[in-house]
Design a protein around this motif. Structure first.
Motif, PDB file in Angstrom:
ATOM      1  N   TYR A   1       0.737  -1.203  -0.268  1.00 39.00           N
ATOM      2  CA  TYR A   1       0.192   0.031  -0.063  1.00 39.00           C
ATOM      3  C   TYR A   1       1.120   1.095  -0.002  1.00 39.00           C
ATOM      4  O   TYR A   1       0.862   2.223  -0.718  1.00 39.00           O
ATOM      5  N   LEU A   2       1.945   1.360   0.846  1.00 40.25           N
ATOM      6  CA  LEU A   2       2.762   2.233   0.874  1.00 40.25           C
ATOM      7  C   LEU A   2       3.503   2.772  -0.365  1.00 40.25           C
ATOM      8  O   LEU A   2       3.825   3.565  -0.983  1.00 40.25           O
TER       9      LEU A   2
ATOM     10  N   LYS B   1       2.594   1.845  -3.327  1.00 43.23           N
ATOM     11  CA  LYS B   1       1.649   2.581  -4.412  1.00 43.23           C
ATOM     12  C   LYS B   1       1.432   3.771  -4.129  1.00 43.23           C
ATOM     13  O   LYS B   1       1.435   4.560  -5.032  1.00 43.23           O
ATOM     14  N   LYS B   2       1.386   4.308  -2.986  1.00 43.89           N
ATOM     15  CA  LYS B   2       0.993   5.701  -2.587  1.00 43.89           C
ATOM     16  C   LYS B   2       2.278   6.428  -2.997  1.00 43.89           C
ATOM     17  O   LYS B   2       2.318   7.507  -3.331  1.00 43.89           O
ATOM     18  N   THR B   3       3.498   5.680  -2.935  1.00 42.48           N
ATOM     19  CA  THR B   3       5.008   6.550  -3.228  1.00 42.48           C
ATOM     20  C   THR B   3       5.291   6.590  -4.686  1.00 42.48           C
ATOM     21  O   THR B   3       5.433   7.769  -5.172  1.00 42.48           O
TER      22      THR B   3
ATOM     23  N   PHE C   1       7.973   8.449   4.645  1.00 47.60           N
ATOM     24  CA  PHE C   1       6.808   7.884   4.848  1.00 47.60           C
ATOM     25  C   PHE C   1       6.008   8.638   6.000  1.00 47.60           C
ATOM     26  O   PHE C   1       6.646   8.589   7.084  1.00 47.60           O
TER      27      PHE C   1
ATOM     28  N   GLN D   1       0.162   8.166   6.665  1.00 46.91           N
ATOM     29  CA  GLN D   1       0.158   7.169   5.375  1.00 46.91           C
ATOM     30  C   GLN D   1       0.299   5.886   6.141  1.00 46.91           C
ATOM     31  O   GLN D   1      -0.373   4.901   5.683  1.00 46.91           O
TER      32      GLN D   1
ATOM     33  N   GLU E   1      -3.260   5.005   8.188  1.00 46.31           N
ATOM     34  CA  GLU E   1      -4.010   4.602   7.024  1.00 46.31           C
ATOM     35  C   GLU E   1      -3.867   3.193   6.455  1.00 46.31           C
ATOM     36  O   GLU E   1      -4.826   2.673   6.168  1.00 46.31           O
ATOM     37  N   ALA E   2      -2.629   2.948   5.982  1.00 46.11           N
ATOM     38  CA  ALA E   2      -2.193   1.452   5.493  1.00 46.11           C
ATOM     39  C   ALA E   2      -2.573   0.389   6.680  1.00 46.11           C
ATOM     40  O   ALA E   2      -3.216  -0.557   6.150  1.00 46.11           O
TER      41      ALA E   2
ATOM     42  N   LYS F   1      -6.452  -0.039   6.677  1.00 49.03           N
ATOM     43  CA  LYS F   1      -6.915  -0.845   5.578  1.00 49.03           C
ATOM     44  C   LYS F   1      -6.709  -2.136   5.612  1.00 49.03           C
ATOM     45  O   LYS F   1      -7.371  -3.070   5.331  1.00 49.03           O
TER      46      LYS F   1
END
Length: 124
Positions: A71-72, A74-76, A89, A93, A96-97, A100
């Motif tokens: 997840y991290l 993909k966000k990056t 990070f 973030q 949130e990950a 989820k």
């Protein structure tokens, strides 16, 4: 004693009180790329630091951690890192990950087991 008045000098004003509002700095986890590491590796290191500092009682499985680091990543973004390149990070973030990951169904977690087995360092 002075007898002459200096011209053009404004009377001294008392120093205005300055009120400084200090907002807490958002916590960030900065990681540096070593040879052979990509964004996922740095996300993994940041997650481990976060969990060591603030993740007591979360009881995340390796499957959760695989999901979180993915997840991290993909966000990056999806790009190659240079050795010595730094990524940050934010705590937000990471939280949130984690949220989820905790909403994953047992079936979704089961699907992640095959990947978790490939990363023994997630067993912490």
């Amino acid at each position: 004693s002075r007898t002459t008045k200096e011209v053009g000098q404004a009377p001294a004003k008392p120093e205005e009180e300055k009120i400084e509002i200090v907002l807490p700095k958002p916590a960030v986890y900065e990681e540096t790329a070593e040879p052979g590491e990509g964004i996922t590796h740095l996300a993994r290191k940041a997650l481990k630091k976060y969990l060591t500092e603030k993740g007591q009682g979360l009881n995340l499985t390796p499957e959760h951690k695989i999901y979180i680091e993915d997840y991290l990543q993909k966000k990056t973004g999806d790009y190659w890192l240079k050795v010595g390149q730094k990524l940050t990070f934010s705590e937000e973030q990471i939280k949130e990950a984690i949220e989820k990951a905790q909403q994953l169904t047992p079936e979704q977690l089961q699907n992640l087991t095959q990947f978790a087995k490939l990363v023994p360092e997630l067993n912490y």
